[in-house]
Design a protein around this motif. Sequence first.
Motif, PDB file in Angstrom:
ATOM      1  N   ILE A  21       0.838  -1.203   0.000  1.00 15.15           N
ATOM      2  CA  ILE A  21       0.000   0.000   0.000  1.00 15.15           C
ATOM      3  C   ILE A  21       0.874   1.254   0.000  1.00 15.15           C
ATOM      4  O   ILE A  21       0.591   2.219  -0.720  1.00 15.15           O
ATOM      5  CB  ILE A  21      -0.953  -0.015   1.213  1.00 15.15           C
ATOM      6  N   GLU A  22       1.952   1.242   0.773  1.00 13.60           N
ATOM      7  CA  GLU A  22       2.836   2.402   0.828  1.00 13.60           C
ATOM      8  C   GLU A  22       3.525   2.626  -0.511  1.00 13.60           C
ATOM      9  O   GLU A  22       3.668   3.760  -0.963  1.00 13.60           O
ATOM     10  CB  GLU A  22       3.868   2.231   1.940  1.00 13.60           C
ATOM     11  N   ILE A  23       3.958   1.551  -1.168  1.00 13.42           N
ATOM     12  CA  ILE A  23       4.600   1.687  -2.480  1.00 13.42           C
ATOM     13  C   ILE A  23       3.609   2.235  -3.501  1.00 13.42           C
ATOM     14  O   ILE A  23       3.938   3.121  -4.292  1.00 13.42           O
ATOM     15  CB  ILE A  23       5.181   0.334  -2.929  1.00 13.42           C
ATOM     16  N   ALA A  24       2.376   1.725  -3.483  1.00 15.93           N
ATOM     17  CA  ALA A  24       1.360   2.216  -4.416  1.00 15.93           C
ATOM     18  C   ALA A  24       1.056   3.693  -4.167  1.00 15.93           C
ATOM     19  O   ALA A  24       0.929   4.477  -5.110  1.00 15.93           O
ATOM     20  CB  ALA A  24       0.086   1.373  -4.287  1.00 15.93           C
ATOM     21  N   ALA A  25       0.967   4.091  -2.898  1.00 15.29           N
ATOM     22  CA  ALA A  25       0.703   5.492  -2.576  1.00 15.29           C
ATOM     23  C   ALA A  25       1.857   6.378  -3.021  1.00 15.29           C
ATOM     24  O   ALA A  25       1.642   7.489  -3.542  1.00 15.29           O
ATOM     25  CB  ALA A  25       0.455   5.650  -1.078  1.00 15.29           C
ATOM     26  N   LEU A  26       3.086   5.907  -2.851  1.00 22.19           N
ATOM     27  CA  LEU A  26       4.246   6.683  -3.294  1.00 22.19           C
ATOM     28  C   LEU A  26       4.246   6.835  -4.810  1.00 22.19           C
ATOM     29  O   LEU A  26       4.555   7.912  -5.333  1.00 22.19           O
ATOM     30  CB  LEU A  26       5.531   5.987  -2.825  1.00 22.19           C
ATOM     31  N   MET A  27       3.888   5.773  -5.528  1.00 19.42           N
ATOM     32  CA  MET A  27       3.824   5.853  -6.985  1.00 19.42           C
ATOM     33  C   MET A  27       2.750   6.840  -7.433  1.00 19.42           C
ATOM     34  O   MET A  27       2.966   7.631  -8.353  1.00 19.42           O
ATOM     35  CB  MET A  27       3.568   4.463  -7.584  1.00 19.42           C
ATOM     36  N   LEU A  28       1.579   6.802  -6.790  1.00 24.34           N
ATOM     37  CA  LEU A  28       0.511   7.739  -7.140  1.00 24.34           C
ATOM     38  C   LEU A  28       0.934   9.178  -6.858  1.00 24.34           C
ATOM     39  O   LEU A  28       0.675  10.074  -7.662  1.00 24.34           O
ATOM     40  CB  LEU A  28      -0.762   7.402  -6.359  1.00 24.34           C
ATOM     41  N   ALA A  29       1.591   9.404  -5.728  1.00 27.22           N
ATOM     42  CA  ALA A  29       2.058  10.755  -5.399  1.00 27.22           C
ATOM     43  C   ALA A  29       3.100  11.219  -6.410  1.00 27.22           C
ATOM     44  O   ALA A  29       3.076  12.380  -6.841  1.00 27.22           O
ATOM     45  CB  ALA A  29       2.630  10.778  -3.987  1.00 27.22           C
ATOM     46  N   SER A  30       3.998  10.324  -6.816  1.00 27.44           N
ATOM     47  CA  SER A  30       5.011  10.687  -7.805  1.00 27.44           C
ATOM     48  C   SER A  30       4.374  11.044  -9.138  1.00 27.44           C
ATOM     49  O   SER A  30       4.760  12.026  -9.779  1.00 27.44           O
ATOM     50  CB  SER A  30       5.994   9.532  -7.996  1.00 27.44           C
ATOM     51  N   LEU A  31       3.390  10.256  -9.560  1.00 33.39           N
ATOM     52  CA  LEU A  31       2.695  10.563 -10.810  1.00 33.39           C
ATOM     53  C   LEU A  31       1.959  11.888 -10.719  1.00 33.39           C
ATOM     54  O   LEU A  31       1.955  12.674 -11.673  1.00 33.39           O
ATOM     55  CB  LEU A  31       1.709   9.445 -11.158  1.00 33.39           C
ATOM     56  N   TYR A  32       1.361  12.156  -9.578  1.00 34.46           N
ATOM     57  CA  TYR A  32       0.635  13.411  -9.383  1.00 34.46           C
ATOM     58  C   TYR A  32       1.581  14.608  -9.492  1.00 34.46           C
ATOM     59  O   TYR A  32       1.305  15.571 -10.201  1.00 34.46           O
ATOM     60  CB  TYR A  32      -0.052  13.397  -8.020  1.00 34.46           C
ATOM     61  N   PHE A  33       2.729  14.523  -8.805  1.00 35.46           N
ATOM     62  CA  PHE A  33       3.675  15.633  -8.862  1.00 35.46           C
ATOM     63  C   PHE A  33       4.286  15.777 -10.247  1.00 35.46           C
ATOM     64  O   PHE A  33       4.530  16.885 -10.724  1.00 35.46           O
ATOM     65  CB  PHE A  33       4.772  15.465  -7.808  1.00 35.46           C
ATOM     66  N   ALA A  34       4.549  14.656 -10.931  1.00 32.26           N
ATOM     67  CA  ALA A  34       5.086  14.725 -12.286  1.00 32.26           C
ATOM     68  C   ALA A  34       4.077  15.389 -13.218  1.00 32.26           C
ATOM     69  O   ALA A  34       4.455  16.215 -14.064  1.00 32.26           O
ATOM     70  CB  ALA A  34       5.436  13.324 -12.777  1.00 32.26           C
ATOM     71  N   ALA A  35       2.802  15.049 -13.071  1.00 32.56           N
ATOM     72  CA  ALA A  35       1.779  15.675 -13.912  1.00 32.56           C
ATOM     73  C   ALA A  35       1.641  17.158 -13.587  1.00 32.56           C
ATOM     74  O   ALA A  35       1.512  17.996 -14.488  1.00 32.56           O
ATOM     75  CB  ALA A  35       0.437  14.970 -13.705  1.00 32.56           C
ATOM     76  N   ALA A  36       1.709  17.513 -12.306  1.00 34.70           N
ATOM     77  CA  ALA A  36       1.607  18.921 -11.918  1.00 34.70           C
ATOM     78  C   ALA A  36       2.789  19.708 -12.469  1.00 34.70           C
ATOM     79  O   ALA A  36       2.613  20.815 -12.995  1.00 34.70           O
ATOM     80  CB  ALA A  36       1.548  19.036 -10.403  1.00 34.70           C
TER      81      ALA A  36
END
Length: 42
Positions: A21-36
């Motif tokens: 769950i932590e790895i998935a959340a980190l990946m989602l956060a990374s994608l969010y910041f990359a898109a921003a």
Amino acid sequence: MGRFTFPREESPIGFWIVLGIEIAALMLASLYFAAALGILLK
């Protein structure tokens, strides 16, 4: 993360579930910041 930690020796299933769950959340956060950043730098 606080009370959501599991020692690997006592409950290995809970440990790996929380780790996943932590790895998935980190990946989602990374994608969010990359898109921003992509939108800001465009």
